[in-house]
Scaffold this motif. Sequence first.
Motif, PDB file in Angstrom:
ATOM      1  N   HIS A 149       0.847  -1.204   0.000  1.00  0.00           N
ATOM      2  CA  HIS A 149       0.000   0.000   0.000  1.00  0.00           C
ATOM      3  C   HIS A 149       0.876   1.245   0.000  1.00  0.00           C
ATOM      4  CE1 HIS A 149      -4.064   1.800   0.920  1.00  0.00           C
ATOM      5  NE2 HIS A 149      -3.270   2.827   1.164  1.00  0.00           N
TER       6      HIS A 149
ATOM      7  N   ASP B 193      -8.616  -1.911   4.369  1.00  0.00           N
ATOM      8  CA  ASP B 193      -7.505  -0.985   4.613  1.00  0.00           C
ATOM      9  C   ASP B 193      -7.223  -0.793   6.099  1.00  0.00           C
ATOM     10  OD1 ASP B 193      -6.702  -0.346   2.082  1.00  0.00           O
ATOM     11  OD2 ASP B 193      -7.660   1.620   2.012  1.00  0.00           O
TER      12      ASP B 193
ATOM     13  N   LYS C  66      -5.074  -5.347   5.336  1.00  0.00           N
ATOM     14  CA  LYS C  66      -3.812  -4.621   5.250  1.00  0.00           C
ATOM     15  C   LYS C  66      -3.382  -4.206   6.653  1.00  0.00           C
ATOM     16  CE  LYS C  66      -3.889  -3.013   0.499  1.00  0.00           C
ATOM     17  NZ  LYS C  66      -3.748  -1.860  -0.421  1.00  0.00           N
TER      18      LYS C  66
END
Length: 281
Positions: A15, A163, A194
């Motif tokens: 990311h 996320d 993530k």
Amino acid sequence: MSDTCCAPILGIDAHAHVFSRELDLTTARRYTPDYDAPLATYLANLREHGLSHGVLVQPSFLGTDNSYLLAALQQAPEQLRGVVVVERDISRECLAEMDRQGVVGVRLNLMGKALPDFSEPLWRSFLAHVAELDWHVELHRHVEDLPALIHDLMPFGIKIVIDHFGRPDARLGVDQPGFREMLELGLNGQVWMKVSGIYRLAGTERQNLDFARAALPLLEQSLGARRLVWGSDWPHTQHESSVDYAGATRQLQALGCSAQVMRLLLIEAPQALFGFALKEA
């Protein structure tokens, strides 16, 4: 996208963002950068920290103009994959072309927005295209709303990527609304997480790190370590004054992962999720 990557994988940053302040920014934005985050600097960060590959995610302030991200993918196609932001009515042909350029997913940045109704015909058609390409849908939303979103996306049979730990409030601990429900939904095998943006978890530096340490074994138990990936979140938008690439990697090290889990986070899990060919040095 077919596996064309031949460079040895030392580690994958799942990311990060690249952009220039000269680009046209979307009118509806929560943040305006006053600096550039070029690809050359990002690739230098990877090298400096012993990593080799990365995933570029379209930042919210660029809206659906993914041209800068796509151009970056073309400069380092063996090292990079991309996650784009698009309109729901985008054509299947446009998505297929992005797939050929190294795109592997779409991001739904829902922070501050109304929750979507995935049962609407336009959403159903769009998500069917995503499923056909074997892309993932990345969700960026506070944790209390994630269980409903995940539940509604599951029937489409797509991979769902969350996320930044699900953007919980570190001050409320792992029993806060939404977090345990999210973990339960992760048991079915469609959900990935993530392990990134620890500094975005609303608490002090110590509270954020304590939450991440408490959450990690729960995530391993529900999702499995093979569905956890790490991302630097470079260049740490809105937190640039307190975090840099080295600081993000130090937070990862501070989680105290075993060598086996670290390998899964940095190599095996992101290799599988983002479609990198696994060739090691």
